[in-house]
Enzyme design. Structure first.
Site, PDB file in Angstrom:
ATOM      1  N   ASP A 106       0.860  -1.191   0.000  1.00 35.71           N
ATOM      2  CA  ASP A 106       0.000   0.000   0.000  1.00 35.71           C
ATOM      3  C   ASP A 106       0.896   1.240   0.000  1.00 35.71           C
ATOM      4  O   ASP A 106       2.007   1.177  -0.520  1.00 35.71           O
ATOM      5  CB  ASP A 106      -0.965  -0.046   1.195  1.00 35.71           C
ATOM      6  CG  ASP A 106      -2.257   0.717   0.913  1.00 35.71           C
ATOM      7  OD1 ASP A 106      -2.167   1.881   0.508  1.00 35.71           O
ATOM      8  OD2 ASP A 106      -3.354   0.150   1.098  1.00 35.71           O
ATOM      9  N   HIS A 133       2.120   1.978  -3.237  1.00 34.13           N
ATOM     10  CA  HIS A 133       1.098   2.820  -3.858  1.00 34.13           C
ATOM     11  C   HIS A 133       1.536   4.284  -3.872  1.00 34.13           C
ATOM     12  O   HIS A 133       0.751   5.161  -4.160  1.00 34.13           O
ATOM     13  CB  HIS A 133      -0.250   2.662  -3.142  1.00 34.13           C
ATOM     14  CG  HIS A 133      -0.900   1.334  -3.403  1.00 34.13           C
ATOM     15  ND1 HIS A 133      -2.174   1.034  -3.008  1.00 34.13           N
ATOM     16  CD2 HIS A 133      -0.441   0.213  -4.023  1.00 34.13           C
ATOM     17  CE1 HIS A 133      -2.472  -0.211  -3.367  1.00 34.13           C
ATOM     18  NE2 HIS A 133      -1.429  -0.724  -3.987  1.00 34.13           N
TER      19      HIS A 133
END
Ligand SMILES: *[C@@H]1O[C@H](CO)[C@@H](O)[C@H](O)[C@H]1NC(C)=O
Ligand SMILES: *[C@@H]1O[C@H](CO)[C@@H](O)[C@H](O)[C@H]1NC(C)=O
Ligand SMILES: *[C@@H]1O[C@H](CO)[C@@H](O)[C@H](O)[C@H]1NC(C)=O
Length: 466
Positions: free
Chosen positions: A273, A296
């Site tokens: 993430d 991310h």
């Protein structure tokens, strides 16, 4: 006559022996008194605590019965070692190298602890994977809370053994978020445990502390976020490693919440993430010399969820590289929030195979259905300087709010090329309600940015006061 002599001699001997005894008693009691005084100074008065390694205010978990074999439950030893460490200003709790310690959810809690404590981590700490150890669920596995000047350092490893959590669907109606589904089709999970609680813990969380340092250590395979700071001030993180697979869900690298004056540098993060996530209430954040990816990206937000007010200001991210990531530098806000993000500088960012390197998304909607709203977290004074490298989808995406457009966006020395190593889709730059200025020519050309200020400027003036 003879007996008299013997008698005198005996008396003399008795006197001599008495005197010797006497003086040694005196020096003994003096030493004892000194020792007592010294021990009091060190405040290690607990009779049960091991004395062998306490000479320098160090408390080694092995002296408290930790096995360090990776199988026995060492939680109690850690708790006991902490209890003594906590009592002594400037003390060090030692987790030695060469051992693997299985530790259940634990709180190194400090409202009554002395300051300047070092948690010297050179060994490995692993999390339990059985459901009994987690009960009905906890917010974090290891927590340091309400401490003043706390340092975790060393060459050691914190391993959440998270794979058992990663495809543990929260409920039968679990839907992967948009991000999860775009970045992964299948989680690389060896085993899962359906009986684990739906609340996935953060591996290492600091709460309500001032003067926090985390240095040197590796945090890997977290159940969820690897390292979180909540309501902390004067935080320093450097020389750390974060390591989890790209398809491990919600495994943010570093998560900042309601924290001020945070310095993060010289670290390498690979996770499933956000590399760094900067949330509500953060200001004076300085991040430099990170290597992120897969990840991310470095994100401010998502802010303003469920109509909440969010304030983030004075964030600098510089001299950082991102590889194989969803975004590089991103701001994301939900519709319906209030507050503001302002004074952000992203500079000297090197990207490689990043889907959308530069992104502002004011229509952020993770999972579920979201509808448009008239209010929004205002985004202003966001500066992009020297952002270079390759993208696989879209170089730049500014999707700003209809009612509260983004203002004061500046682009200076942007050079983003389609990746040749992946089948790049190569959309052109996208802007919606995005106001700002091109300081230089950009590659590719960004013609979609509106210059000047939006006509309905000031509509959010009440809610954006942070
Ligand atoms: C204790 O302190 C002394 C002097 O600073 C140092 O030489 C010694 O290595 C220390 N011992 C431990 C166990 O840290
Ligand atoms: C912004 O944050 C940096 C880094 O924490 C700090 O040094 C600086 O003083 C802050 N600037 C303002 C205007 O508060
Ligand atoms: C919200 O507004 C944006 C911009 O006007 C538009 O592109 C989008 O389709 C809208 N979304 C919904 C769910 O109405």
């Amino acid at each position: 006559m003879k007996s008299m002599k013997i008698c005198t001699f005996t008396t003399l001997m008795i006197v001599i022996v008495f005197c010797v005894l006497c003086s040694s008693f005196e020096s003994c009691s003096a030493i004892r008194g000194y020792n007592h005084h010294f021990r009091k100074l060190k405040a290690t008065s607990s009779a049960a605590s091991p004395s062998s390694s306490n000479d320098n205010n160090t408390f080694n978990v092995l002296d408290y019965g930790a096995k360090g074999d990776g199988k026995a439950d060492d939680t109690k030893a850690f708790e006991d070692a902490w209890a003594d460490t906590c009592k002594t200003e400037g003390s060090t709790m030692i987790v030695p190298s060469g051992s693997e310690f299985l530790v259940k959810p634990i709180s190194f809690s400090g409202p009554n602890c002395e300051q300047n404590i070092v948690f010297q981590l050179d060994g490995k700490i692993i999390a339990p994977t059985d459901s009994e150890s987690w009960g009905s669920g906890t917010l974090q596995w290891m927590e340091f809370t309400k401490l003043n000047k706390i340092t975790i350092k060393g060459k050691g490893v914190i391993d959440g053994q998270g794979s058992v959590w990663w495809n543990n669907n929260d409920s039968p109606t679990y839907i992967p978020t948009e991000e999860e589904s775009t970045t992964s089709s299948q989680y690389s999970v060896q085993a899962s445990n359906e009986n684990l609680p739906s609340q996935k813990p953060t591996a290492l969380r600091f709460y309500g502390s001032d003067g926090v340092t985390v240095a040197g250590i590796t945090i890997q395979n977290s159940q969820q976020t690897h390292l979180k700071f909540d309501s902390c001030t004067n935080v320093q993180v450097f020389d750390i490693n974060v390591l989890s697979p790209a398809d491990s869900p919600n495994t943010d690298g570093i998560h900042l919440q309601n924290s001020q004056t945070v310095l993060i540098y010289s670290s390498t993060l690979a996770c499933g993430d956000d590399c760094v996530s900067i949330q509500n209430g953060c200001s004076n954040i300085f991040i430099h010399d990170l290597s992120c990816g897969p990840s991310h990206g470095i994100s401010i937000g998502g802010l303003g969820k469920d109509g909440t007010k969010a304030c983030v200001s004075n964030v600098t991210v510089r001299d950082t590289s991102l590889q194989n990531s969803l975004t590089a530098v991103r701001i994301k806000t939900w519709q319906g929030g209030s507050g503001s993000v302002q004074d952000v500088m992203f500079s000297n960012i090197q990207v490689s195979d990043v889907e959308t390197p530069i992104m502002i998304d004011q229509y952020y909607c993770d999972g579920g259905k979201c509808k448009n709203d008239t209010s929004s977290v205002a985004v202003s004074a966001i500066h992009y300087v020297n952002i270079k490298g390759t993208y696989t989808k879209e170089p730049l995406h500014f999707a700003c709010s209809d009612n509260i457009p983004c203002t004061g966006l500046t682009l200076d020395t942007i050079n983003l090329q389609e990746s040749t190593t992946q089948n790049a889709k190569s959309d052109s730059p996208f802007c919606w309600q995005a106001y700002g200025e091109l300081k230089t020519k950009t590659v590719p050309p960004v013609t979609c940015l509106d210059s000047g200020n939006p006509p309905n400027k000031g509509i959010n003036s009440n809610s954006d006061s942070c």
